[in-house]
Motif scaffolding. Structure first.
Motif, PDB file in Angstrom:
ATOM      1  N   THR A   1      28.772 -12.158 -32.156  1.00 60.25           N
ATOM      2  CA  THR A   1      28.323 -13.305 -32.960  1.00 60.25           C
ATOM      3  C   THR A   1      26.807 -13.401 -32.968  1.00 60.25           C
ATOM      4  O   THR A   1      26.196 -13.675 -33.996  1.00 60.25           O
ATOM      5  CB  THR A   1      28.926 -14.613 -32.411  1.00 60.25           C
TER       6      THR A   1
ATOM      7  N   LYS B   1      33.464  -6.731 -32.958  1.00 61.09           N
ATOM      8  CA  LYS B   1      32.578  -6.186 -33.995  1.00 61.09           C
ATOM      9  C   LYS B   1      31.728  -7.305 -34.586  1.00 61.09           C
ATOM     10  O   LYS B   1      32.251  -8.354 -34.969  1.00 61.09           O
ATOM     11  CB  LYS B   1      33.406  -5.526 -35.095  1.00 61.09           C
ATOM     12  N   SER B   2      30.432  -7.052 -34.679  1.00 58.84           N
ATOM     13  CA  SER B   2      29.518  -8.020 -35.294  1.00 58.84           C
ATOM     14  C   SER B   2      29.647  -7.959 -36.815  1.00 58.84           C
ATOM     15  O   SER B   2      30.264  -7.037 -37.367  1.00 58.84           O
ATOM     16  CB  SER B   2      28.073  -7.717 -34.886  1.00 58.84           C
ATOM     17  N   SER B   3      29.028  -8.922 -37.472  1.00 57.97           N
ATOM     18  CA  SER B   3      29.063  -8.949 -38.937  1.00 57.97           C
ATOM     19  C   SER B   3      28.377  -7.724 -39.535  1.00 57.97           C
ATOM     20  O   SER B   3      28.694  -7.316 -40.656  1.00 57.97           O
ATOM     21  CB  SER B   3      28.408 -10.232 -39.463  1.00 57.97           C
ATOM     22  N   SER B   4      27.483  -7.097 -38.788  1.00 60.55           N
ATOM     23  CA  SER B   4      26.803  -5.886 -39.263  1.00 60.55           C
ATOM     24  C   SER B   4      27.602  -4.618 -38.938  1.00 60.55           C
ATOM     25  O   SER B   4      27.186  -3.525 -39.296  1.00 60.55           O
ATOM     26  CB  SER B   4      25.403  -5.793 -38.652  1.00 60.55           C
ATOM     27  N   GLY B   5      28.724  -4.784 -38.219  1.00 63.49           N
ATOM     28  CA  GLY B   5      29.575  -3.643 -37.908  1.00 63.49           C
ATOM     29  C   GLY B   5      29.364  -3.033 -36.533  1.00 63.49           C
ATOM     30  O   GLY B   5      30.071  -2.091 -36.162  1.00 63.49           O
ATOM     31  N   THR B   6      28.406  -3.550 -35.760  1.00 61.28           N
ATOM     32  CA  THR B   6      28.159  -3.028 -34.419  1.00 61.28           C
ATOM     33  C   THR B   6      29.281  -3.468 -33.486  1.00 61.28           C
ATOM     34  O   THR B   6      29.673  -4.637 -33.489  1.00 61.28           O
ATOM     35  CB  THR B   6      26.811  -3.545 -33.874  1.00 61.28           C
TER      36      THR B   6
ATOM     37  N   ASN C   1      24.817 -10.861 -32.218  1.00 61.47           N
ATOM     38  CA  ASN C   1      24.255  -9.537 -32.481  1.00 61.47           C
ATOM     39  C   ASN C   1      23.249  -9.132 -31.406  1.00 61.47           C
ATOM     40  O   ASN C   1      22.191  -8.576 -31.696  1.00 61.47           O
ATOM     41  CB  ASN C   1      23.605  -9.485 -33.868  1.00 61.47           C
ATOM     42  N   THR C   2      23.598  -9.413 -30.144  1.00 59.59           N
ATOM     43  CA  THR C   2      22.726  -9.131 -29.012  1.00 59.59           C
ATOM     44  C   THR C   2      23.565  -8.684 -27.827  1.00 59.59           C
ATOM     45  O   THR C   2      24.561  -9.322 -27.503  1.00 59.59           O
ATOM     46  CB  THR C   2      21.932 -10.400 -28.602  1.00 59.59           C
TER      47      THR C   2
END
Length: 130
Positions: free
Chosen positions: A44, A114-119, A46-47
């Motif tokens: 969420t 999975k983050s919104s960026s796909g990570t 991205n960290t």
């Protein structure tokens, strides 16, 4: 996280532990809940971090799931796409490898989100019950 991915991480962890003379770890649902929630929060935000702003410490997160522990440790990772690749990364990091090969730990929980960026964000929680 899918049970098959968690099972594959556990299989790989236990293969490494066997090679080092350690007993196998068992999956534990409260450790898995703590690991999954931490992976989801990392995704969420991205960290990747062992403790995100405003988040309880890893030991407190495990305790909050109702797990009573004598020893506890955590591995985190980001960006790996498979169980094999994240395990390779952890085994090539001295601190993470030490957690995996700590023969004192008896149980494990694995999380992935999975983050919104796909990570993909990964968490392993290791523990010895009290």
């Amino acid at each position: 996280m899918s049970s098959s991915v968690a099972s594959e991480v556990l299989r790989l962890v236990n293969a490494e532990r066997k090679s080092a003379g350690c007993s196998s770890l068992s999956r534990e649902s409260r450790l898995e809940a703590a690991a999954q929630k931490h992976s989801e929060l990392q995704a969420t935000q991205n960290t990747m971090s062992h403790q995100l702003p405003g988040e309880a410490s890893m030991g407190d997160r495990v305790t909050a799931e109702g797990y009573r522990w004598r020893g506890v440790a955590e591995n985190v990772a980001a960006g790996y796409t498979t169980a094999a690749s994240v395990m390779d990364g952890w085994m090539n990091s001295p601190g993470h490898k030490a957690n995996i090969l700590n023969c004192g730990y008896k149980e494990i929980g694995v999380g992935r989100a999975k983050s919104s960026s796909g990570t993909l964000y990964w968490t392993q929680n290791f523990a010895t019950p009290a």
